[in-house]
Scaffold this active site. Structure first.
Site, short mmCIF file in Angstrom:
data_model
loop_
_atom_site.label_atom_id
_atom_site.label_comp_id
_atom_site.label_asym_id
_atom_site.label_seq_id
_atom_site.Cartn_x
_atom_site.Cartn_y
_atom_site.Cartn_z
N PRO A 11 47.83 0.63 -7.16
CA PRO A 11 46.41 0.38 -6.90
C PRO A 11 46.09 -1.09 -6.66
O PRO A 11 45.09 -1.62 -7.13
CB PRO A 11 45.74 0.88 -8.19
CG PRO A 11 46.76 0.59 -9.26
CD PRO A 11 48.12 0.74 -8.60
N LYS A 194 58.30 -12.47 7.70
CA LYS A 194 57.14 -13.27 8.15
C LYS A 194 56.45 -13.93 6.97
O LYS A 194 55.77 -14.96 7.12
CB LYS A 194 56.17 -12.41 8.96
CG LYS A 194 55.68 -11.14 8.27
CD LYS A 194 54.47 -11.34 7.41
CE LYS A 194 54.12 -10.06 6.67
NZ LYS A 194 52.97 -10.21 5.78
N ASP A 247 52.07 -9.42 13.04
CA ASP A 247 51.99 -9.64 11.60
C ASP A 247 52.20 -11.11 11.25
O ASP A 247 51.59 -11.64 10.32
CB ASP A 247 53.03 -8.77 10.90
CG ASP A 247 52.64 -8.43 9.46
OD1 ASP A 247 51.57 -8.87 9.01
OD2 ASP A 247 53.41 -7.73 8.78
N SER A 257 45.85 -14.52 3.42
CA SER A 257 47.26 -14.34 3.10
C SER A 257 47.63 -15.12 1.84
O SER A 257 47.52 -16.35 1.80
CB SER A 257 48.12 -14.83 4.27
OG SER A 257 49.47 -14.99 3.88
N GLU A 284 55.12 -12.24 -2.30
CA GLU A 284 56.40 -11.69 -1.87
C GLU A 284 57.26 -12.71 -1.13
O GLU A 284 58.49 -12.67 -1.18
CB GLU A 284 56.19 -10.46 -0.98
CG GLU A 284 55.66 -9.22 -1.69
CD GLU A 284 56.74 -8.49 -2.49
OE1 GLU A 284 57.86 -9.03 -2.64
OE2 GLU A 284 56.45 -7.37 -2.96
#
Length: 343
Positions: A11, A194, A247, A257, A284
């Site tokens: 979630p 990316k 992307d 971002s 990430e």
């Protein structure tokens, strides 16, 4: 498409936004998570304020604390959990499922240690008799824009075109559209790698550089992403599509971002531990940098931007020094493909 029942595992911001897309399409959506207060908030207040302060979710979107309840009788399962826990959650799903489903994932990363793509992890942990070929949902998409129904175009990639078409129909509507692709390696590596370039683009901004530098890092970043992906078996054309350059543009140029924001903070001189603490969400690009750097060394692929970010994060090199050193030594052919070719 007739109404489907989908379990959305995770979630977070993207899991919540995709849940709304599926709900808008008339499907039954079950969000599963392991933070009880967050699950209660979604069910009782119809909000997820950790990620979206001003968004009210449809009352038909239900959240679950028990994985077994969330998976009971579903047609499809969508993984939207951080890379580092994907294998653990996949094991739990494999132990819980009692029927065959479509398995999708919308996360972007490579597993530390194994260097594996997320679809490979899901294939390893969920028996073939319980799942379809994995479908990867990836492309230029900020959850903050999808949640307000801004126009979004992304990719559904799978080795099984029929599974990809199923997912395409599952999600597509007037503001959210998917294009199918069979190049799973390309789509997954583009989505993961990316994030590294976005950290670099943010760092340049934090250091005070302008649009020239931004264009340089995005373009050269696309080149090194493509080199590594092709070495891993991807189709180079994928990197010119939505999941590649699309992307990279959206992630490498936007304050939405978290990878760009992390790089921006590093460029302004903030310490890495403070950046991670203040973000409050998984970045990430930081863990992916280590995996990509190790892969580049193993496969002999020239990745100067990734190397500069790796030196900053894992070797303690000053970010300004790392990037300026990279710029001062990068006298190469524009179309080089490997370390040997670039020398």
């Amino acid at each position: 498409m007739i109404k489907q029942t989908i379990a959305v595992l995770g979630p977070g911001s993207w899991g919540t936004a995709l849940s709304q897309v599926l709900n808008d399409n008339g499907h039954e959506v079950r969000i599963w998570g392991n933070i009880p207060d967050q699950i209660d908030e979604i069910n009782e207040q119809h909000t997820n304020k950790r990620y979206f302060k001003d968004i009210v979710l449809d009352e038909n979107i239900k959240a679950y604390k028990d994985l077994g309840e969330a998976l009971a009788g579903v047609d499809a399962v969508l993984f939207v959990v951080p890379t580092k826990v994907t294998r653990l959650v996949a094991k739990q799903v494999a132990e819980t499922l009692d029927h065959k489903v479509i398995i999708m994932h919308a996360s972007k990363g490579l597993e530390p240690g194994t260097h594996e793509r997320l679809s490979t992890i899901l294939e390893e942990e969920i028996p073939a008799d319980l799942r379809s070929e994995i479908v990867v949902v990836s492309g230029p998409s900020h959850a903050e824009e999808t949640i307000v129904r801004d126009i979004t175009l992304i990719t559904a990639a799978s080795k099984d075109l029929e599974a990809a078409k199923y997912v395409q129909q599952l999600f597509s509507n007037r503001y959210f559209r998917l294009y199918t692709n069979s190049d799973v390696i390309g789509v997954e590596t583009a989505g993961a790698l990316k994030n590294i370039i976005a950290v670099g683009a943010g760092a340049l901004h934090g250091m005070g550089y302008g649009d020239n530098a931004k264009a340089a890092v995005i373009t050269r970043g696309l080149a090194e992403i493509t080199r590594l992906g092709v070495k891993m078996g991807a189709n180079p054309l994928t990197y010119s599509g939505l999941s590649g350059v699309g992307d990279l543009i959206v992630t490498g140029t936007s304050v939405h971002s978290r990878n760009w924001r992390a790089g921006d903070a590093l460029g302004r001189g903030e310490k890495l531990e403070d950046v991670e603490k203040n973000m409050g969400m998984v970045i990430e690009g930081l863990s992916t940098t280590k995996v990509a750097y190790e892969l580049s060394q193993e496969l002999g692929v020239y990745m100067p931007i990734t190397t500069a970010i790796y030196q900053t994060i894992y070797e303690g090199k000053d970010v300004k020094t790392a990037i300026l050193d990279m710029m001062s030594t990068e006298f190469k052919s524009e179309n080089e493909w490997s370390t040997a070719d670039a020398d």
